[in-house]
Scaffold this motif. Sequence first.
Motif, PDB file in Angstrom:
ATOM      1  N   THR A 142       0.852  -1.188   0.000  1.00  0.00           N
ATOM      2  CA  THR A 142       0.000   0.000   0.000  1.00  0.00           C
ATOM      3  C   THR A 142       0.890   1.240   0.000  1.00  0.00           C
ATOM      4  OG1 THR A 142      -0.149   0.148   2.411  1.00  0.00           O
ATOM      5  CG2 THR A 142      -1.849  -1.148   1.275  1.00  0.00           C
ATOM      6  N   GLY A 143       0.327   2.333  -0.501  1.00  0.00           N
ATOM      7  CA  GLY A 143       1.118   3.552  -0.522  1.00  0.00           C
ATOM      8  C   GLY A 143       0.304   4.771  -0.893  1.00  0.00           C
ATOM      9  N   LEU A 144       1.015   5.893  -0.889  1.00  0.00           N
ATOM     10  CA  LEU A 144       0.470   7.168  -1.341  1.00  0.00           C
ATOM     11  C   LEU A 144       1.149   7.531  -2.642  1.00  0.00           C
ATOM     12  CD1 LEU A 144       0.570   9.200   2.006  1.00  0.00           C
ATOM     13  CD2 LEU A 144      -1.411   8.056   0.981  1.00  0.00           C
ATOM     14  N   GLU A 145       0.352   7.935  -3.608  1.00  0.00           N
ATOM     15  CA  GLU A 145       0.893   8.380  -4.889  1.00  0.00           C
ATOM     16  C   GLU A 145       1.504   9.773  -4.727  1.00  0.00           C
ATOM     17  OE1 GLU A 145      -2.422   6.763  -7.918  1.00  0.00           O
ATOM     18  OE2 GLU A 145      -3.141   7.889  -6.167  1.00  0.00           O
ATOM     19  N   THR A 169      -8.057   1.529  -5.228  1.00  0.00           N
ATOM     20  CA  THR A 169      -7.895   2.867  -4.626  1.00  0.00           C
ATOM     21  C   THR A 169      -8.880   3.004  -3.469  1.00  0.00           C
ATOM     22  OG1 THR A 169      -9.498   3.929  -6.107  1.00  0.00           O
ATOM     23  CG2 THR A 169      -7.187   3.886  -6.826  1.00  0.00           C
ATOM     24  N   TYR A 170      -8.464   3.760  -2.468  1.00  0.00           N
ATOM     25  CA  TYR A 170      -9.258   3.959  -1.256  1.00  0.00           C
ATOM     26  C   TYR A 170      -9.282   5.451  -0.946  1.00  0.00           C
ATOM     27  CZ  TYR A 170      -8.321  -1.020  -1.000  1.00  0.00           C
ATOM     28  OH  TYR A 170      -8.207  -2.352  -1.297  1.00  0.00           O
ATOM     29  N   PRO A 171     -10.409   6.116  -1.175  1.00  0.00           N
ATOM     30  CA  PRO A 171     -10.445   7.567  -0.973  1.00  0.00           C
ATOM     31  C   PRO A 171     -10.290   7.937   0.498  1.00  0.00           C
ATOM     32  CG  PRO A 171     -12.646   6.716  -1.422  1.00  0.00           C
ATOM     33  CD  PRO A 171     -11.692   5.565  -1.593  1.00  0.00           C
ATOM     34  N   LEU A 172      -9.673   9.093   0.713  1.00  0.00           N
ATOM     35  CA  LEU A 172      -9.572   9.676   2.045  1.00  0.00           C
ATOM     36  C   LEU A 172     -10.615  10.770   2.139  1.00  0.00           C
ATOM     37  CD1 LEU A 172      -5.684   9.851   2.322  1.00  0.00           C
ATOM     38  CD2 LEU A 172      -7.200   8.175   3.373  1.00  0.00           C
ATOM     39  N   SER A 173     -11.222  10.927   3.299  1.00  0.00           N
ATOM     40  CA  SER A 173     -12.297  11.908   3.488  1.00  0.00           C
ATOM     41  C   SER A 173     -11.725  13.310   3.665  1.00  0.00           C
ATOM     42  CB  SER A 173     -13.132  11.559   4.723  1.00  0.00           C
ATOM     43  OG  SER A 173     -13.716  10.280   4.554  1.00  0.00           O
ATOM     44  N   SER A 174     -12.520  14.282   3.248  1.00  0.00           N
ATOM     45  CA  SER A 174     -12.125  15.688   3.414  1.00  0.00           C
ATOM     46  C   SER A 174     -12.248  16.122   4.856  1.00  0.00           C
ATOM     47  CB  SER A 174     -12.991  16.595   2.581  1.00  0.00           C
ATOM     48  OG  SER A 174     -12.859  16.248   1.227  1.00  0.00           O
ATOM     49  N   SER A 177     -11.159   3.499   4.228  1.00  0.00           N
ATOM     50  CA  SER A 177     -11.333   4.556   3.229  1.00  0.00           C
ATOM     51  C   SER A 177     -11.971   5.814   3.800  1.00  0.00           C
ATOM     52  CB  SER A 177     -12.123   4.051   2.021  1.00  0.00           C
ATOM     53  OG  SER A 177     -13.431   3.729   2.409  1.00  0.00           O
ATOM     54  N   ASN A 178     -12.432   5.766   5.042  1.00  0.00           N
ATOM     55  CA  ASN A 178     -13.006   6.965   5.649  1.00  0.00           C
ATOM     56  C   ASN A 178     -11.965   7.739   6.468  1.00  0.00           C
ATOM     57  OD1 ASN A 178     -12.694   5.215   7.750  1.00  0.00           O
ATOM     58  ND2 ASN A 178     -14.779   5.417   8.538  1.00  0.00           N
ATOM     59  N   SER A 179     -10.688   7.328   6.379  1.00  0.00           N
ATOM     60  CA  SER A 179      -9.632   8.063   7.073  1.00  0.00           C
ATOM     61  C   SER A 179      -9.576   9.484   6.533  1.00  0.00           C
ATOM     62  CB  SER A 179      -8.278   7.382   6.844  1.00  0.00           C
ATOM     63  OG  SER A 179      -8.295   6.076   7.365  1.00  0.00           O
ATOM     64  N   LEU A 180      -9.178  10.414   7.388  1.00  0.00           N
ATOM     65  CA  LEU A 180      -9.158  11.824   6.993  1.00  0.00           C
ATOM     66  C   LEU A 180      -7.931  12.170   6.169  1.00  0.00           C
ATOM     67  CD1 LEU A 180     -10.351  13.495  10.311  1.00  0.00           C
ATOM     68  CD2 LEU A 180     -11.679  13.071   8.250  1.00  0.00           C
ATOM     69  N   ARG A 181      -8.107  13.142   5.275  1.00  0.00           N
ATOM     70  CA  ARG A 181      -6.982  13.672   4.500  1.00  0.00           C
ATOM     71  C   ARG A 181      -6.031  14.422   5.427  1.00  0.00           C
ATOM     72  NH1 ARG A 181      -9.486  16.052  -1.125  1.00  0.00           N
ATOM     73  NH2 ARG A 181     -10.517  14.111  -1.722  1.00  0.00           N
ATOM     74  N   PHE A 182      -4.808  14.559   4.992  1.00  0.00           N
ATOM     75  CA  PHE A 182      -3.789  15.234   5.787  1.00  0.00           C
ATOM     76  C   PHE A 182      -2.697  15.750   4.855  1.00  0.00           C
ATOM     77  CE2 PHE A 182      -3.175  10.700   5.537  1.00  0.00           C
ATOM     78  CZ  PHE A 182      -1.863  10.579   5.095  1.00  0.00           C
ATOM     79  N   LEU A 183      -1.876  16.627   5.366  1.00  0.00           N
ATOM     80  CA  LEU A 183      -0.776  17.215   4.607  1.00  0.00           C
ATOM     81  C   LEU A 183       0.452  16.320   4.708  1.00  0.00           C
ATOM     82  CD1 LEU A 183       0.222  19.818   3.073  1.00  0.00           C
ATOM     83  CD2 LEU A 183       1.135  20.541   5.290  1.00  0.00           C
ATOM     84  N   VAL A 184       1.105  16.099   3.573  1.00  0.00           N
ATOM     85  CA  VAL A 184       2.372  15.373   3.517  1.00  0.00           C
ATOM     86  C   VAL A 184       3.428  16.359   3.038  1.00  0.00           C
ATOM     87  CG1 VAL A 184       3.658  13.521   2.374  1.00  0.00           C
ATOM     88  CG2 VAL A 184       1.260  13.162   3.005  1.00  0.00           C
ATOM     89  N   ARG A 185       4.546  16.424   3.773  1.00  0.00           N
ATOM     90  CA  ARG A 185       5.649  17.327   3.400  1.00  0.00           C
ATOM     91  C   ARG A 185       6.930  16.529   3.204  1.00  0.00           C
ATOM     92  NH1 ARG A 185       6.470  22.787   4.612  1.00  0.00           N
ATOM     93  NH2 ARG A 185       8.322  22.184   5.768  1.00  0.00           N
ATOM     94  N   LEU A 186       7.514  16.660   2.018  1.00  0.00           N
ATOM     95  CA  LEU A 186       8.828  16.091   1.733  1.00  0.00           C
ATOM     96  C   LEU A 186       9.837  17.184   2.046  1.00  0.00           C
ATOM     97  CD1 LEU A 186       7.914  14.517  -1.717  1.00  0.00           C
ATOM     98  CD2 LEU A 186       7.848  13.428   0.519  1.00  0.00           C
ATOM     99  N   SER A 193       4.919  19.886  -0.678  1.00  0.00           N
ATOM    100  CA  SER A 193       3.754  19.463   0.094  1.00  0.00           C
ATOM    101  C   SER A 193       2.601  19.056  -0.817  1.00  0.00           C
ATOM    102  CB  SER A 193       3.268  20.606   0.996  1.00  0.00           C
ATOM    103  OG  SER A 193       4.281  21.005   1.874  1.00  0.00           O
ATOM    104  N   PHE A 194       1.804  18.126  -0.312  1.00  0.00           N
ATOM    105  CA  PHE A 194       0.567  17.751  -0.995  1.00  0.00           C
ATOM    106  C   PHE A 194      -0.386  17.117   0.011  1.00  0.00           C
ATOM    107  CE2 PHE A 194       3.037  13.896  -1.108  1.00  0.00           C
ATOM    108  CZ  PHE A 194       2.143  12.848  -1.135  1.00  0.00           C
ATOM    109  N   VAL A 195      -1.658  17.100  -0.350  1.00  0.00           N
ATOM    110  CA  VAL A 195      -2.688  16.456   0.454  1.00  0.00           C
ATOM    111  C   VAL A 195      -3.215  15.283  -0.379  1.00  0.00           C
ATOM    112  CG1 VAL A 195      -4.938  16.715   1.564  1.00  0.00           C
ATOM    113  CG2 VAL A 195      -3.290  18.614   1.616  1.00  0.00           C
ATOM    114  N   PRO A 196      -2.881  14.057   0.012  1.00  0.00           N
ATOM    115  CA  PRO A 196      -3.351  12.914  -0.775  1.00  0.00           C
ATOM    116  C   PRO A 196      -4.867  12.754  -0.679  1.00  0.00           C
ATOM    117  CG  PRO A 196      -2.212  12.166   1.204  1.00  0.00           C
ATOM    118  CD  PRO A 196      -2.080  13.652   1.164  1.00  0.00           C
ATOM    119  N   ALA A 197      -5.488  12.475  -1.807  1.00  0.00           N
ATOM    120  CA  ALA A 197      -6.931  12.260  -1.856  1.00  0.00           C
ATOM    121  C   ALA A 197      -7.280  10.794  -1.623  1.00  0.00           C
ATOM    122  CB  ALA A 197      -7.478  12.706  -3.209  1.00  0.00           C
TER     123      ALA A 197
END
Length: 179
Positions: free
Chosen positions: A6-9, A174-179, A62-71, A149-153
């Motif tokens: 599993t991963g984040l695009e 794919t498993y959507p993340l909630s807003s 799939s109901n997990s909340l969206r969040f900010l990812v920073r490289l 930075s990005f917010v994975p959907a």
Amino acid sequence: MPRLFTGLEIPPDLGFALSLKRGGLTGARWIDPENYHITLRFIGDIDAQTANDVVDSLDRLSNSLRFLVRLTHLGSFGGDKPRALFAGVEPSEALSRLQSAQERVLQRAGLEPEGRRFVPHVTLARLRGTSAEELARFIAEAAMFEPLSFVPARFVLYSSRESTGGGPYVVEETYPLSS
């Protein structure tokens, strides 16, 4: 099903920005930008029934909340014998929660616990024969790392074939993340 994880695009614009770090490092096999991702949980080679259980288990998240990812930086794995160059991810409670939730549901689906500590990163290159000194010089010269930075959907279930590092990876679910 082939080998799963599993991963984040990584969004294409960030992938392009990361790809500008490519080149000038002896022994590097650079990962194609379309294969950049942040691995959340390596699953491995499993049978079809277990793969179906994995798909169903992950659907509950799939109901997990969206969040900010920073490289935020470049780093490496392997110490004195470097084996990978990566873009490191800033620690995030939300990212850790998602990864831990996946670990729990996948263990309930019958998978063994992940043996490695979760270190979120985007692998940029696999290294062979690169000295620690050369890698340190490369990282120092590329030190101007503007955080990306990005917010994975969504998070995804990837498959891959056993190969020499870096893809190609296929999005199986794919498993959507909630807003």
